[in-house]
Design a protein around this motif. Structure first.
Motif, PDB file in Angstrom:
ATOM      1  N   LEU A  89       1.219  -5.769  -9.676  1.00 56.01           N
ATOM      2  CA  LEU A  89       1.829  -7.053  -9.320  1.00 56.01           C
ATOM      3  C   LEU A  89       1.040  -8.215  -9.909  1.00 56.01           C
ATOM      4  O   LEU A  89       1.627  -9.158 -10.441  1.00 56.01           O
ATOM      5  N   ILE A  90      -0.272  -8.152  -9.830  1.00 58.57           N
ATOM      6  CA  ILE A  90      -1.108  -9.229 -10.354  1.00 58.57           C
ATOM      7  C   ILE A  90      -0.728  -9.526 -11.800  1.00 58.57           C
ATOM      8  O   ILE A  90      -0.517 -10.672 -12.173  1.00 58.57           O
ATOM      9  N   PHE A  91      -0.620  -8.500 -12.601  1.00 55.95           N
ATOM     10  CA  PHE A  91      -0.403  -8.714 -14.023  1.00 55.95           C
ATOM     11  C   PHE A  91       1.064  -8.876 -14.397  1.00 55.95           C
ATOM     12  O   PHE A  91       1.375  -9.185 -15.537  1.00 55.95           O
ATOM     13  N   SER A  92       1.939  -8.742 -13.422  1.00 58.08           N
ATOM     14  CA  SER A  92       3.339  -9.079 -13.682  1.00 58.08           C
ATOM     15  C   SER A  92       3.624 -10.516 -13.255  1.00 58.08           C
ATOM     16  O   SER A  92       4.646 -11.078 -13.623  1.00 58.08           O
ATOM     17  N   ARG A  93       2.729 -11.117 -12.485  1.00 59.36           N
ATOM     18  CA  ARG A  93       2.952 -12.457 -11.940  1.00 59.36           C
ATOM     19  C   ARG A  93       2.058 -13.525 -12.560  1.00 59.36           C
ATOM     20  O   ARG A  93       2.377 -14.688 -12.532  1.00 59.36           O
ATOM     21  N   VAL A  94       0.929 -13.149 -13.086  1.00 63.23           N
ATOM     22  CA  VAL A  94      -0.002 -14.142 -13.605  1.00 63.23           C
ATOM     23  C   VAL A  94       0.517 -14.688 -14.933  1.00 63.23           C
ATOM     24  O   VAL A  94       1.119 -13.960 -15.718  1.00 63.23           O
ATOM     25  N   GLU A  95       0.333 -15.976 -15.141  1.00 65.54           N
ATOM     26  CA  GLU A  95       0.735 -16.593 -16.400  1.00 65.54           C
ATOM     27  C   GLU A  95      -0.174 -16.082 -17.511  1.00 65.54           C
ATOM     28  O   GLU A  95      -1.383 -15.928 -17.293  1.00 65.54           O
ATOM     29  N   GLU A 140       0.819  -1.210   0.000  1.00 61.64           N
ATOM     30  CA  GLU A 140       0.000   0.000   0.000  1.00 61.64           C
ATOM     31  C   GLU A 140       0.854   1.261   0.000  1.00 61.64           C
ATOM     32  O   GLU A 140       0.417   2.298  -0.466  1.00 61.64           O
ATOM     33  N   GLY A 141       2.069   1.148   0.515  1.00 62.43           N
ATOM     34  CA  GLY A 141       2.897   2.339   0.596  1.00 62.43           C
ATOM     35  C   GLY A 141       4.286   2.180   0.013  1.00 62.43           C
ATOM     36  O   GLY A 141       5.156   3.023   0.246  1.00 62.43           O
ATOM     37  N   ALA A 142       4.508   1.098  -0.717  1.00 58.59           N
ATOM     38  CA  ALA A 142       5.854   0.858  -1.255  1.00 58.59           C
ATOM     39  C   ALA A 142       5.762   0.315  -2.670  1.00 58.59           C
ATOM     40  O   ALA A 142       4.708  -0.138  -3.105  1.00 58.59           O
ATOM     41  N   ARG A 143       6.893   0.346  -3.327  1.00 57.55           N
ATOM     42  CA  ARG A 143       6.979  -0.261  -4.657  1.00 57.55           C
ATOM     43  C   ARG A 143       7.253  -1.752  -4.504  1.00 57.55           C
ATOM     44  O   ARG A 143       7.814  -2.183  -3.495  1.00 57.55           O
TER      45      ARG A 143
END
Length: 193
Positions: A114-120, A32-35
């Motif tokens: 993150l979701i779309f950098s990790r999902v296949e 919520e507060g970090a990259r």
């Protein structure tokens, strides 16, 4: 021989399988507060009050933690969309879930990315069989009145629209404006008849 633990209840709970959940929750809070790049397994261990080695029993590396956070994010997104659909009612659920997608992305930008950098990559099924994907697929099937080819096309069109709008707003190309979200994601004007 019977032994009795003198550890506080919260500490003992980790020995019964709650550490993984605690680490995921701490990771979500940290995002919520970090990259994403700044997320640290050691920092999360400190946050939940365990040694760094305890973390590795649940997540062998940062990539495993990020995948777990992404899975939790997809679940939260689906729950948020489901609530929006239920509040809107059956006839307006399709648009409501799309608007909820964009609003959730704006409220949780690091987790959304993150979701779309990790999902296949899963192609036309969106992101697997998550709740969010099933909601979209169901709405598209209903809107296409049983025409499977049209439903698959509608899934891609609708997802492209809401994801594109979310990214344009997150990247500062469009203002994060509720009225704009409502105007752009209106199934009556997007998919007439």
């Amino acid at each position: 021989m019977v032994t009795v633990s003198t550890l506080p209840e919260s500490t003992r709970a980790y020995h019964h399988g709650d550490l993984r959940s605690a680490l995921i929750q701490a990771g979500l809070t940290a995002l919520e507060g970090a990259r994403i790049e700044d997320l640290s397994l050691r920092a999360l261990a400190r946050e939940v009050g365990v040694s760094a080695t305890a973390v590795y029993r649940h997540f062998p590396d940062k990539a495993a933690l990020l995948s777990a956070l992404a899975a939790e994010g997809i679940e939260q997104l689906g729950q948020y969309q489901l609530k929006a659909a239920e509040q809107a009612g059956p006839e307006r659920a399709f648009g409501a879930t799309g608007r909820a997608y964009v609003r959730w992305a704006l409220a949780h930008p690091a987790l959304f990315r993150l979701i779309f950098s990790r999902v296949e990559p899963v192609g036309e099924t969106v992101f697997g069989q998550s709740l969010a994907a099933r909601l979209l697929q169901g709405a598209a099937s209903e809107a296409s009145r049983g025409d499977e080819a049209r439903a698959r096309q509608l899934v891609v069109q609708a997802w492209s629209l809401v994801h594109g709008l979310a990214m344009l707003m997150l990247d500062g190309q469009l203002p994060p404006d509720d009225d704009l979200i409502d105007r752009v994601i209106d199934p009556r004007t997007l998919f007439p008849g």
